[in-house]
Design a protein around this motif. Structure first.
Motif, PDB file in Angstrom:
ATOM      1  N   GLN A 106       0.827  -1.210   0.000  1.00 52.67           N
ATOM      2  CA  GLN A 106       0.000   0.000   0.000  1.00 52.67           C
ATOM      3  C   GLN A 106       0.858   1.256   0.000  1.00 52.67           C
ATOM      4  O   GLN A 106       2.012   1.252   0.437  1.00 52.67           O
ATOM      5  N   MET A 107       0.277   2.336  -0.502  1.00 53.76           N
ATOM      6  CA  MET A 107       0.974   3.610  -0.600  1.00 53.76           C
ATOM      7  C   MET A 107       1.154   4.257   0.770  1.00 53.76           C
ATOM      8  O   MET A 107       0.284   4.148   1.635  1.00 53.76           O
ATOM      9  N   ARG A 108       2.278   4.956   0.923  1.00 55.26           N
ATOM     10  CA  ARG A 108       2.478   5.851   2.066  1.00 55.26           C
ATOM     11  C   ARG A 108       2.303   7.280   1.564  1.00 55.26           C
ATOM     12  O   ARG A 108       2.670   7.595   0.423  1.00 55.26           O
ATOM     13  N   LEU A 137       9.034   8.412  -1.451  1.00 58.50           N
ATOM     14  CA  LEU A 137       7.785   9.124  -1.727  1.00 58.50           C
ATOM     15  C   LEU A 137       8.011  10.121  -2.856  1.00 58.50           C
ATOM     16  O   LEU A 137       8.779  11.076  -2.710  1.00 58.50           O
ATOM     17  N   LEU A 138       7.347   9.896  -3.967  1.00 55.42           N
ATOM     18  CA  LEU A 138       7.469  10.791  -5.117  1.00 55.42           C
ATOM     19  C   LEU A 138       6.680  12.067  -4.860  1.00 55.42           C
ATOM     20  O   LEU A 138       5.488  12.013  -4.538  1.00 55.42           O
ATOM     21  N   GLY A 139       7.326  13.200  -5.020  1.00 59.10           N
ATOM     22  CA  GLY A 139       6.644  14.480  -4.863  1.00 59.10           C
ATOM     23  C   GLY A 139       5.737  14.753  -6.041  1.00 59.10           C
ATOM     24  O   GLY A 139       6.188  14.773  -7.187  1.00 59.10           O
ATOM     25  N   TYR A 178      15.632   6.897 -10.089  1.00 59.20           N
ATOM     26  CA  TYR A 178      15.964   7.376  -8.746  1.00 59.20           C
ATOM     27  C   TYR A 178      15.567   6.340  -7.691  1.00 59.20           C
ATOM     28  O   TYR A 178      16.336   6.043  -6.768  1.00 59.20           O
ATOM     29  N   TYR A 179      14.378   5.784  -7.824  1.00 59.24           N
ATOM     30  CA  TYR A 179      13.891   4.764  -6.886  1.00 59.24           C
ATOM     31  C   TYR A 179      14.874   3.597  -6.813  1.00 59.24           C
ATOM     32  O   TYR A 179      15.241   3.137  -5.719  1.00 59.24           O
ATOM     33  N   GLU A 219       6.867   0.523  -9.454  1.00 51.75           N
ATOM     34  CA  GLU A 219       7.888   0.624  -8.411  1.00 51.75           C
ATOM     35  C   GLU A 219       8.835   1.791  -8.698  1.00 51.75           C
ATOM     36  O   GLU A 219      10.057   1.689  -8.600  1.00 51.75           O
ATOM     37  N   ALA A 220       8.212   2.921  -9.042  1.00 55.46           N
ATOM     38  CA  ALA A 220       8.919   4.186  -9.131  1.00 55.46           C
ATOM     39  C   ALA A 220       8.658   5.011  -7.882  1.00 55.46           C
ATOM     40  O   ALA A 220       9.207   6.104  -7.731  1.00 55.46           O
ATOM     41  N   ALA A 221       7.816   4.485  -6.975  1.00 54.13           N
ATOM     42  CA  ALA A 221       7.491   5.161  -5.720  1.00 54.13           C
ATOM     43  C   ALA A 221       6.852   4.163  -4.770  1.00 54.13           C
ATOM     44  O   ALA A 221       6.164   3.231  -5.207  1.00 54.13           O
TER      45      ALA A 221
END
Length: 438
Positions: free
Chosen positions: A7-9, A267-269, A246-247, A384-386
């Motif tokens: 799950q996302m944070r 966490l991607l902005g 970057y991830y 899976e970039a974030a």
């Protein structure tokens, strides 16, 4: 959509009426209340109701010429977060503090206090600072590599201070008059290149042992620092390819440092510009761009490019790479400089760069209706970039309601967000280990 184990944070950037440098001019922006606890508590409580894991406050230690054209309210993060801790119950509280312009003992006391007062919800955004030296007697700014070397030693000292009290040091025996076991409260006697600190800390060990470490470096030094020390990384990237690269660098860096890659959450902005339809959202983006002062917009981009004067360039012009200083000549925000250099090489116009910088300081802008925005977030997450998102509202009062009331519920219905907080501490929300082994 099916429910997912992973799950996302989420964190929400607060600290002003919004992050777009022109949004304060909107009639309902709330700029008149931007210095008030009332305004920030309103935002924090809405974020908590939406079960966002934490609010996040960046910081600015100088004006950067902004006073004439954009809000200059930069309330001190720990003061504001301490006030918010009394008006919230579950949401995490993350604040920026500089390792270049602070001392470890003071910072360790401040974050230990916040962690105690909030019941274990504190997070420290570790920054080395790219400006502000003129206000601290350290002009010129120390070199980039020196700032990161100092930061590494700073973190070592702060951890030692937080651990100078054993978890069971408090005795609180009123019959014998024993407050704490003396042998379990020990000086740290640290002596290094940058700091000499005796200790111990004069506050018992915080509920989380120490605050969650957050960091946003994009330079090589910053990525290496994050891989060794940090638990949440604020990813400032444009587009899927850059975000994924970057991830992967952060995760592989963690493995190289002997850490579990899942112990770092990337966490991607993202800055969502929202409206009922995608067409209306694009019109809102154009509207916000018109609210920018052109002179100020050029200053913003010029600063990110290492101090380049852009006053002679039209907004529809592309910028020649030849106007940029060499990478080795840049001592401020190297990662952000590299981002904008890539955008210039892609042929982006000055207007493009201005909109990217003014909306989200170079971060990913998502323009659309609530469902399409949610789908874009899922794409980054599934690739899976974030591991989740640092949410940056152009305007909390205008864009915030659509984000909280529509985008996040869609993601929750799809199974990408939890239906309740995972515990009482920020570490539990983010499913991070406790440093003392709990």
């Amino acid at each position: 959509m099916n429910r997912h184990r992973r799950q996302m944070r989420t964190m929400l950037v607060i600290g002003n009426v919004g992050q777009h440098h022109g949004a304060w001019r909107e009639p309902d922006s709330g700029i008149e209340d931007a210095d008030s606890l009332r305004f920030h508590l309103e935002v924090a409580r809405r974020a908590e109701a939406a079960m966002i894991d934490a609010v996040f406050i960046a910081d600015h230690l100088s004006m950067l010429g902004r006073e004439a054209y954009a809000p200059a309210q930069h309330l001190e993060p720990l003061t504001l977060l301490s006030a918010l801790s009394a008006g919230t119950e579950s949401i995490g509280l993350v604040g920026s503090m500089s390792t270049t312009f602070s001392e470890p003992f003071n910072l360790a006391r401040q974050f230990a206090s916040l962690d105690h007062l909030s019941g274990g919800r504190a997070g420290w955004n570790v920054v080395t600072s790219a400006f502000g030296e003129e206000n601290f007697g350290t002009d010129p700014l120390p070199a980039h590599d020196v700032r990161y070397a100092r930061a590494a030693e700073f973190v070592e000292v702060a951890k030692a201070l937080w651990h100078s009290w054993a978890p069971d040091a408090l005795v609180l025996d009123k019959q014998t008059g024993t407050f704490a076991a003396a042998q379990k409260v020990q000086p740290i006697n640290f002596s290094g290149e940058y700091f000499t600190v005796k200790g111990p800390l004069n506050i018992p060990r915080p509920p989380q042992s120490y605050p969650v470490f957050v960091q946003a470096g994009t330079s090589t030094d910053g990525i290496n620092f994050a891989a060794r020390h940090c638990e949440v990384v604020f990813s400032a990237q444009q587009g899927m390819a850059a975000a994924k690269e970057y991830y992967d660098r952060i995760k592989s860096g963690a493995v190289a440092a002997g850490r579990d890659p899942d112990s770092i959450k990337v966490l991607l902005g993202v800055s969502p510009i929202l409206a009922a339809t995608t067409e209306a959202a694009h019109e809102r983006r154009r509207y916000l761009a018109r609210l920018l002062n052109p002179q100020f917009a050029r200053q913003l981009v010029g600063f990110q490019l290492g101090g380049v004067d852009l006053s002679e360039y039209g907004m529809d012009e592309t910028l020649p790479v030849s106007i940029l200083p060499g990478p080795t000549a840049v001592n401020r925000r190297k990662g952000r400089f590299d981002l904008y250099r890539r955008l210039i090489e892609e042929g982006r116009t000055l207007q493009d760069l201005v909109e990217i910088e003014a909306t989200a300081a170079g971060l990913q802008v998502l323009v659309g209706d609530p469902e399409s925005t949610a789908r874009q977030m899922v794409e980054y997450f599934e690739a899976e970039a974030a591991d989740g998102f640092m949410l940056i509202c152009p305007s909390h009062r205008v864009d915030g309601p659509l984000l909280f009331d529509e985008v996040l519920p869609i993601l929750r219905d799809w199974g990408y967000l939890p239906t309740a907080y995972r515990g009482t501490t920020l570490r539990e929300h983010l499913e991070l280990p406790f440093p003392d082994g709990r």
